[in-house]
Design a protein around this motif. Structure first.
Motif, PDB file in Angstrom:
ATOM      1  N   THR A 164       0.824  -1.202   0.000  1.00  0.00           N
ATOM      2  CA  THR A 164       0.000   0.000   0.000  1.00  0.00           C
ATOM      3  C   THR A 164       0.860   1.255   0.000  1.00  0.00           C
ATOM      4  O   THR A 164       1.824   1.346   0.773  1.00  0.00           O
ATOM      5  N   LEU A 165       0.512   2.201  -0.862  1.00  0.00           N
ATOM      6  CA  LEU A 165       1.137   3.531  -0.844  1.00  0.00           C
ATOM      7  C   LEU A 165       0.329   4.402   0.098  1.00  0.00           C
ATOM      8  O   LEU A 165      -0.862   4.639  -0.132  1.00  0.00           O
TER       9      LEU A 165
ATOM     10  N   LEU B 261      -6.083  26.082  -8.959  1.00  0.00           N
ATOM     11  CA  LEU B 261      -5.598  25.508 -10.210  1.00  0.00           C
ATOM     12  C   LEU B 261      -5.773  23.992 -10.294  1.00  0.00           C
ATOM     13  O   LEU B 261      -5.369  23.382 -11.280  1.00  0.00           O
ATOM     14  N   GLY B 262      -6.325  23.382  -9.250  1.00  0.00           N
ATOM     15  CA  GLY B 262      -6.522  21.936  -9.270  1.00  0.00           C
ATOM     16  C   GLY B 262      -5.265  21.125  -9.065  1.00  0.00           C
ATOM     17  O   GLY B 262      -5.203  19.953  -9.457  1.00  0.00           O
ATOM     18  N   LEU B 263      -4.250  21.717  -8.437  1.00  0.00           N
ATOM     19  CA  LEU B 263      -2.958  21.040  -8.302  1.00  0.00           C
ATOM     20  C   LEU B 263      -3.022  19.837  -7.368  1.00  0.00           C
ATOM     21  O   LEU B 263      -2.308  18.841  -7.569  1.00  0.00           O
ATOM     22  N   GLY B 264      -3.857  19.924  -6.331  1.00  0.00           N
ATOM     23  CA  GLY B 264      -3.975  18.799  -5.411  1.00  0.00           C
ATOM     24  C   GLY B 264      -4.475  17.555  -6.112  1.00  0.00           C
ATOM     25  O   GLY B 264      -3.982  16.447  -5.891  1.00  0.00           O
ATOM     26  N   LYS B 265      -5.444  17.741  -7.011  1.00  0.00           N
ATOM     27  CA  LYS B 265      -5.983  16.600  -7.759  1.00  0.00           C
ATOM     28  C   LYS B 265      -4.931  16.037  -8.723  1.00  0.00           C
ATOM     29  O   LYS B 265      -4.833  14.823  -8.912  1.00  0.00           O
ATOM     30  N   TRP B 266      -4.113  16.914  -9.311  1.00  0.00           N
ATOM     31  CA  TRP B 266      -3.044  16.458 -10.192  1.00  0.00           C
ATOM     32  C   TRP B 266      -1.996  15.652  -9.419  1.00  0.00           C
ATOM     33  O   TRP B 266      -1.510  14.628  -9.895  1.00  0.00           O
ATOM     34  N   LEU B 267      -1.634  16.113  -8.224  1.00  0.00           N
ATOM     35  CA  LEU B 267      -0.670  15.373  -7.409  1.00  0.00           C
ATOM     36  C   LEU B 267      -1.235  14.010  -7.014  1.00  0.00           C
ATOM     37  O   LEU B 267      -0.522  13.000  -7.037  1.00  0.00           O
ATOM     38  N   MET B 268      -2.514  13.978  -6.649  1.00  0.00           N
ATOM     39  CA  MET B 268      -3.135  12.705  -6.286  1.00  0.00           C
ATOM     40  C   MET B 268      -3.091  11.746  -7.475  1.00  0.00           C
ATOM     41  O   MET B 268      -2.788  10.556  -7.318  1.00  0.00           O
ATOM     42  N   SER B 269      -3.363  12.256  -8.665  1.00  0.00           N
ATOM     43  CA  SER B 269      -3.317  11.426  -9.865  1.00  0.00           C
ATOM     44  C   SER B 269      -1.917  10.872 -10.097  1.00  0.00           C
ATOM     45  O   SER B 269      -1.748   9.717 -10.519  1.00  0.00           O
TER      46      SER B 269
ATOM     47  N   MET C 138       0.227  10.139  -7.789  1.00  0.00           N
ATOM     48  CA  MET C 138       0.402   9.044  -6.846  1.00  0.00           C
ATOM     49  C   MET C 138      -0.332   7.790  -7.311  1.00  0.00           C
ATOM     50  O   MET C 138       0.141   6.668  -7.098  1.00  0.00           O
ATOM     51  N   TYR C 139      -1.477   7.948  -7.975  1.00  0.00           N
ATOM     52  CA  TYR C 139      -2.159   6.787  -8.550  1.00  0.00           C
ATOM     53  C   TYR C 139      -1.277   6.138  -9.612  1.00  0.00           C
ATOM     54  O   TYR C 139      -1.225   4.904  -9.725  1.00  0.00           O
ATOM     55  N   ASP C 140      -0.595   6.970 -10.402  1.00  0.00           N
ATOM     56  CA  ASP C 140       0.357   6.433 -11.384  1.00  0.00           C
ATOM     57  C   ASP C 140       1.391   5.548 -10.700  1.00  0.00           C
ATOM     58  O   ASP C 140       1.761   4.476 -11.213  1.00  0.00           O
ATOM     59  N   LEU C 141       1.871   5.994  -9.536  1.00  0.00           N
ATOM     60  CA  LEU C 141       2.899   5.240  -8.813  1.00  0.00           C
ATOM     61  C   LEU C 141       2.344   3.917  -8.298  1.00  0.00           C
ATOM     62  O   LEU C 141       3.034   2.894  -8.338  1.00  0.00           O
ATOM     63  N   VAL C 142       1.108   3.939  -7.823  1.00  0.00           N
ATOM     64  CA  VAL C 142       0.468   2.705  -7.364  1.00  0.00           C
ATOM     65  C   VAL C 142       0.431   1.682  -8.498  1.00  0.00           C
ATOM     66  O   VAL C 142       0.767   0.500  -8.312  1.00  0.00           O
ATOM     67  N   ILE C 143       0.021   2.127  -9.680  1.00  0.00           N
ATOM     68  CA  ILE C 143      -0.060   1.226 -10.829  1.00  0.00           C
ATOM     69  C   ILE C 143       1.326   0.756 -11.257  1.00  0.00           C
ATOM     70  O   ILE C 143       1.562  -0.430 -11.502  1.00  0.00           O
ATOM     71  N   TYR C 144       2.274   1.694 -11.330  1.00  0.00           N
ATOM     72  CA  TYR C 144       3.639   1.370 -11.775  1.00  0.00           C
ATOM     73  C   TYR C 144       4.278   0.307 -10.887  1.00  0.00           C
ATOM     74  O   TYR C 144       4.950  -0.605 -11.375  1.00  0.00           O
ATOM     75  N   LYS C 145       4.037   0.397  -9.574  1.00  0.00           N
ATOM     76  CA  LYS C 145       4.665  -0.547  -8.651  1.00  0.00           C
ATOM     77  C   LYS C 145       3.793  -1.776  -8.386  1.00  0.00           C
ATOM     78  O   LYS C 145       4.190  -2.653  -7.605  1.00  0.00           O
ATOM     79  N   GLY C 146       2.621  -1.842  -8.994  1.00  0.00           N
ATOM     80  CA  GLY C 146       1.762  -3.003  -8.820  1.00  0.00           C
ATOM     81  C   GLY C 146       1.208  -3.147  -7.418  1.00  0.00           C
ATOM     82  O   GLY C 146       1.009  -4.274  -6.929  1.00  0.00           O
TER      83      GLY C 146
ATOM     84  N   LEU D 254     -10.379   7.164   7.040  1.00  0.00           N
ATOM     85  CA  LEU D 254      -9.462   6.350   6.253  1.00  0.00           C
ATOM     86  C   LEU D 254     -10.072   6.161   4.868  1.00  0.00           C
ATOM     87  O   LEU D 254     -11.184   5.643   4.726  1.00  0.00           O
ATOM     88  N   MET D 255      -9.339   6.607   3.816  1.00  0.00           N
ATOM     89  CA  MET D 255      -9.870   6.592   2.456  1.00  0.00           C
ATOM     90  C   MET D 255      -8.847   5.967   1.510  1.00  0.00           C
ATOM     91  O   MET D 255      -7.649   6.242   1.611  1.00  0.00           O
ATOM     92  N   GLU D 256      -9.329   5.151   0.593  1.00  0.00           N
ATOM     93  CA  GLU D 256      -8.440   4.443  -0.309  1.00  0.00           C
ATOM     94  C   GLU D 256      -8.787   4.719  -1.769  1.00  0.00           C
ATOM     95  O   GLU D 256      -9.870   5.200  -2.104  1.00  0.00           O
ATOM     96  N   TRP D 257      -7.816   4.425  -2.634  1.00  0.00           N
ATOM     97  CA  TRP D 257      -8.025   4.323  -4.082  1.00  0.00           C
ATOM     98  C   TRP D 257      -7.443   2.982  -4.482  1.00  0.00           C
ATOM     99  O   TRP D 257      -6.252   2.732  -4.311  1.00  0.00           O
ATOM    100  N   LYS D 258      -8.298   2.099  -4.977  1.00  0.00           N
ATOM    101  CA  LYS D 258      -7.843   0.759  -5.331  1.00  0.00           C
ATOM    102  C   LYS D 258      -7.238   0.742  -6.728  1.00  0.00           C
ATOM    103  O   LYS D 258      -7.771   1.355  -7.655  1.00  0.00           O
ATOM    104  N   ASN D 259      -6.144   0.036  -6.863  1.00  0.00           N
ATOM    105  CA  ASN D 259      -5.502  -0.157  -8.170  1.00  0.00           C
ATOM    106  C   ASN D 259      -6.435  -0.969  -9.059  1.00  0.00           C
ATOM    107  O   ASN D 259      -6.698  -2.147  -8.783  1.00  0.00           O
ATOM    108  N   PRO D 260      -6.951  -0.392 -10.145  1.00  0.00           N
ATOM    109  CA  PRO D 260      -7.901  -1.131 -10.978  1.00  0.00           C
ATOM    110  C   PRO D 260      -7.256  -2.290 -11.740  1.00  0.00           C
ATOM    111  O   PRO D 260      -7.979  -3.135 -12.273  1.00  0.00           O
TER     112      PRO D 260
END
Length: 221
Positions: free
Chosen positions: A111-112, A126-134, A136-144, A212-218
């Motif tokens: 888990t990240l 400017l929506g930067l927080g949402k871009w940073l979160m995205s 981190m989602y990239d990192l979740v996918i990249y690392k499996g 506690l909030m999650e984003w699951k790797n699809p």
């Protein structure tokens, strides 16, 4: 290393932005942003210090991200890897992040975990927080990994604590009756609540609760 170039829009005008891994040369700017985000009477000893930031880049540089707008650092987001299981979800922010020093970073974790996200007040439209979160989602996918996880403050809860439980407050956010500055933002980012955690952090407005909030790797099987 991570590098994403894109455009944000300021009053309809495209402005160049960049998300990248932060480095030691960025520490003064990252500490300045913390000071802007959490001005006095917020205790200055709770701002990032150089030892914490040095640990971020030396222990898990992949999880140390900053965002630039026209070459100026406007925010940052930090994570570490933990091994998390839903059958034992309760923890505090201090425990899970080693008080921000991430000395418990587990390279083999599933888990990240989000340590912090900070956006300078002058860049918050400017929506930067949402871009940073995205990113981190990239990192979740990249690392499996299984998920991205983090505890969100509930700064609107104190207004309703006398008449509803934290669980009822979260339910009211999910059915659209209420909005919360942090939890509603995280919902917009694609995060979903798991549960409320008591004594997650010392925060009067949240009555010391965190959601506690999650984003699951699809792509994770």
């Amino acid at each position: 290393m991570y590098r994403k170039e894109f455009f944000v829009f300021e009053q309809g005008r495209p402005v160049s932005a960049l998300i990248r891994n932060y480095e030691r040369k960025d520490f003064p700017e990252l500490i300045r942003i913390q000071q802007e985000c959490f001005p006095p009477p917020f205790p200055s000893e709770l701002w990032w210090n150089r030892e914490q930031l040095d640990n971020h880049v030396s222990l898990f540089s992949e999880g140390a991200l900053c965002v630039e707008v026209n070459g100026e650092i406007a925010g940052s987001m930090t994570g570490l890897l933990i091994d998390f299981h839903l059958d034992s979800p309760d923890h505090t922010w201090e425990e899970v992040t080693s008080n921000g020093y991430i000395t418990n970073h587990n390279p083999n974790g599933n888990t990240l975990y989000v340590v912090d996200i900070s956006i300078s007040p002058s860049f918050r439209k400017l929506g930067l927080g949402k871009w940073l979160m995205s990113a981190m989602y990239d990192l979740v996918i990249y690392k499996g990994l299984t998920r991205l996880l983090g505890g969100g403050r509930m700064p609107g809860y104190y207004k309703y604590a006398h008449k509803m439980t934290p669980e009822e407050y979260i339910a009211s956010l999910l059915d659209g009756q209420l909005k919360d500055p942090v939890i509603t933002f995280l919902l917009h980012c694609g995060r979903t609540p798991i549960r409320a955690v008591a004594n997650y952090l010392e925060d009067k407005d949240s009555c010391n609760y965190g959601t506690l909030m999650e984003w699951k790797n699809p792509f994770h099987q």
